[in-house]
Design a protein around this motif. Structure first.
Motif, PDB file in Angstrom:
ATOM      1  N   TRP A 112       0.860  -1.190   0.000  1.00  0.00           N
ATOM      2  CA  TRP A 112       0.000   0.000   0.000  1.00  0.00           C
ATOM      3  C   TRP A 112       0.886   1.226   0.000  1.00  0.00           C
ATOM      4  O   TRP A 112       1.903   1.271   0.704  1.00  0.00           O
ATOM      5  N   HIS A 113       0.484   2.243  -0.752  1.00  0.00           N
ATOM      6  CA  HIS A 113       1.302   3.445  -0.870  1.00  0.00           C
ATOM      7  C   HIS A 113       1.299   4.288   0.393  1.00  0.00           C
ATOM      8  O   HIS A 113       2.169   5.136   0.595  1.00  0.00           O
ATOM      9  N   VAL A 154      -2.571  -6.131  -2.701  1.00  0.00           N
ATOM     10  CA  VAL A 154      -2.295  -4.754  -3.135  1.00  0.00           C
ATOM     11  C   VAL A 154      -3.526  -3.920  -2.820  1.00  0.00           C
ATOM     12  O   VAL A 154      -4.664  -4.323  -3.087  1.00  0.00           O
ATOM     13  N   ALA A 157      -4.305   0.843  -5.802  1.00  0.00           N
ATOM     14  CA  ALA A 157      -3.284   1.141  -6.817  1.00  0.00           C
ATOM     15  C   ALA A 157      -3.810   1.970  -7.981  1.00  0.00           C
ATOM     16  O   ALA A 157      -3.030   2.387  -8.829  1.00  0.00           O
ATOM     17  N   PHE A 164      -3.212   4.696 -13.143  1.00  0.00           N
ATOM     18  CA  PHE A 164      -2.507   4.125 -11.993  1.00  0.00           C
ATOM     19  C   PHE A 164      -2.056   5.239 -11.060  1.00  0.00           C
ATOM     20  O   PHE A 164      -1.615   6.303 -11.497  1.00  0.00           O
ATOM     21  N   SER A 167       2.308   6.211  -7.112  1.00  0.00           N
ATOM     22  CA  SER A 167       2.926   5.878  -5.829  1.00  0.00           C
ATOM     23  C   SER A 167       4.407   5.580  -6.039  1.00  0.00           C
ATOM     24  O   SER A 167       4.893   5.478  -7.180  1.00  0.00           O
ATOM     25  N   TYR A 170       4.639   2.453  -8.215  1.00  0.00           N
ATOM     26  CA  TYR A 170       4.411   2.655  -9.645  1.00  0.00           C
ATOM     27  C   TYR A 170       5.541   3.472 -10.264  1.00  0.00           C
ATOM     28  O   TYR A 170       6.010   3.163 -11.376  1.00  0.00           O
ATOM     29  N   GLU A 175       3.475  -0.632 -13.534  1.00  0.00           N
ATOM     30  CA  GLU A 175       2.363  -1.468 -13.077  1.00  0.00           C
ATOM     31  C   GLU A 175       2.783  -2.900 -12.781  1.00  0.00           C
ATOM     32  O   GLU A 175       2.027  -3.656 -12.160  1.00  0.00           O
ATOM     33  N   ILE A 178       2.369  -4.758  -9.270  1.00  0.00           N
ATOM     34  CA  ILE A 178       1.160  -5.466  -8.836  1.00  0.00           C
ATOM     35  C   ILE A 178       1.314  -6.959  -9.080  1.00  0.00           C
ATOM     36  O   ILE A 178       1.063  -7.786  -8.191  1.00  0.00           O
ATOM     37  N   ASP A 198      -9.698  -1.979  -3.035  1.00  0.00           N
ATOM     38  CA  ASP A 198      -9.689  -0.554  -3.387  1.00  0.00           C
ATOM     39  C   ASP A 198     -11.018   0.092  -2.990  1.00  0.00           C
ATOM     40  O   ASP A 198     -12.008  -0.605  -2.724  1.00  0.00           O
TER      41      ASP A 198
END
Length: 374
Positions: A112-113, A154, A157, A164, A167, A170, A175, A178, A198
């Protein structure tokens, strides 16, 4: 009155009483019992719940729910605070809690960002970030292999417009991060179900992008078992059509669908914020906090109606839905008391601050009590 007539009337009255008693005995007395043939019903636990510090909360959790998610303590900031240091104390206690109470245990979240350890923010190279991801997923998912039923691999994202999220993952890895995360998780814990999670991914643009991403993952041979729709919604803008369309379209990919973080805010939202971007915060004011002491009965009724609408959709598609998890045990344990405005008093769940069922709880339960064949 003739004796024979009296006898028949007495038999009739006794029969009615016996039927009523039997009917009452057969009525479900908890969420997990009411929906046992439909889907799991879960809640998010904080440290105070895992450590069983509040007897009333603990009793409620065990009575009502058969699935649990860790609210914060398995996020990388907490479980992996330094490059070569892990803190498994609450993670271990969480898993033990689920096991001893025969609950479905969800790991949240591997990548997770947000809520990242500080050292991750200082990473500048793709190789170093890959090293972090590999070590983190192997260590955390590996430690609980066979004990966690599913992982939110994830989290968040994709942006609302379908692009996307830019983050650190990324920006350095594209991508492909993921796919990398799911492949690592599948290897570290082969038995766990793997979910992409999400918010707002029931809305058309984000849903379309999520479906395209999942199709690519599946085409590449990557294991992905389900999609989590968070369900951070408002009683003022609930769109059940989008929700129903999302259930159908995700299930058509061969995925399980879970509603992973369900709550319904009752407070005003003048900025038209949607979802759950934890970095957003705004100034408090009396206008933004209209119910500091209690929720008016009229709003309680609206909340109950909206939860009833939602659960009618869930029951209609119960063959596609694996789990409904509320993001909090009771109103006092809701992140919405502090987001997107700090210090507000919100009432988004089925149980009030005294752990008593609200009208919303009764509206959900009555769907099954009044229509047992649903």
């Amino acid at each position: 009155m003739k004796p024979s007539n009296f006898k028949y009337q007495l038999l009739f009255i006794c029969s009615i009483g016996l039927f009523s008693a039997t009917f009452a005995q057969n009525q479900p007395t908890s969420l997990k019992e009411a929906f046992k043939n439909d889907f799991l019903v879960g809640t998010a636990l904080g440290a105070e719940h895992i450590l069983e510090k509040d007897a009333k909360a603990n009793q409620l959790i065990k009575k009502e729910f058969n699935a649990i998610t860790p609210e914060n303590h398995m996020k990388s900031m907490n479980i992996h605070p330094e490059w070569n240091k892990y803190d498994f104390y609450l993670g271990d206690k969480f898993v033990e809690y689920g096991q001893k109470n025969n609950m479905y245990v969800v790991g949240h979240t591997l990548v997770w960002h947000s809520q990242l350890p500080r050292f991750v923010g200082k990473i500048k190279s793709a190789d170093s970030l890959k090293l972090f991801m590999t070590d983190h997923i192997n260590t955390v998912a590996g430690r609980y292999a066979g004990k966690i039923n599913s992982w939110d691999v994830v989290n968040e994202a994709i942006e609302d417009d379908g692009t996307f999220r830019k983050s650190i993952f990324y920006n350095l890895l594209g991508e492909d991060f993921i796919k990398m995360a799911f492949d690592l998780a599948a290897k570290a814990d082969p038995k766990a179900e793997l979910y992409y999670n999400d918010y707002n991914n029931e809305q058309p643009a984000k849903r379309k992008a999520t479906i395209e991403m999942i199709k690519k993952l599946k085409a590449s041979g990557t294991k992905i078992d389900g999609v989590g729709i968070q369900g951070h919604w408002s009683i003022n803008s609930l769109n059940t059509k989008n929700i129903e369309d999302a259930i159908i379209e995700y299930a058509a990919l061969g995925l399980k669908v879970a509603f992973t973080e369900l709550d319904l805010t009752v407070l005003p939202n003048p900025w038209d914020l949607k979802g759950a971007d934890v970095n957003q915060n705004f100034e408090n004011s009396p206008k933004m906090n209209p119910y500091p002491k209690e929720l008016p009965d009229s709003v309680q009724t609206t909340l109950a109606q909206k939860y009833e609408e939602l659960f009618k959709v869930f029951l209609k598609h119960q063959d596609k839905i694996d789990r409904i998890t509320f993001w909090g045990v009771a109103d006092n344990h809701s992140w919405l008391n502090g987001w997107p405005v700090r210090g507000r008093t919100n009432y988004p769940l089925l149980f009030d601050r005294n752990f008593e069922p609200k009208k919303a709880y009764n509206s959900v339960m009555n769907l099954k009590k009044n229509n047992p064949n649903l």
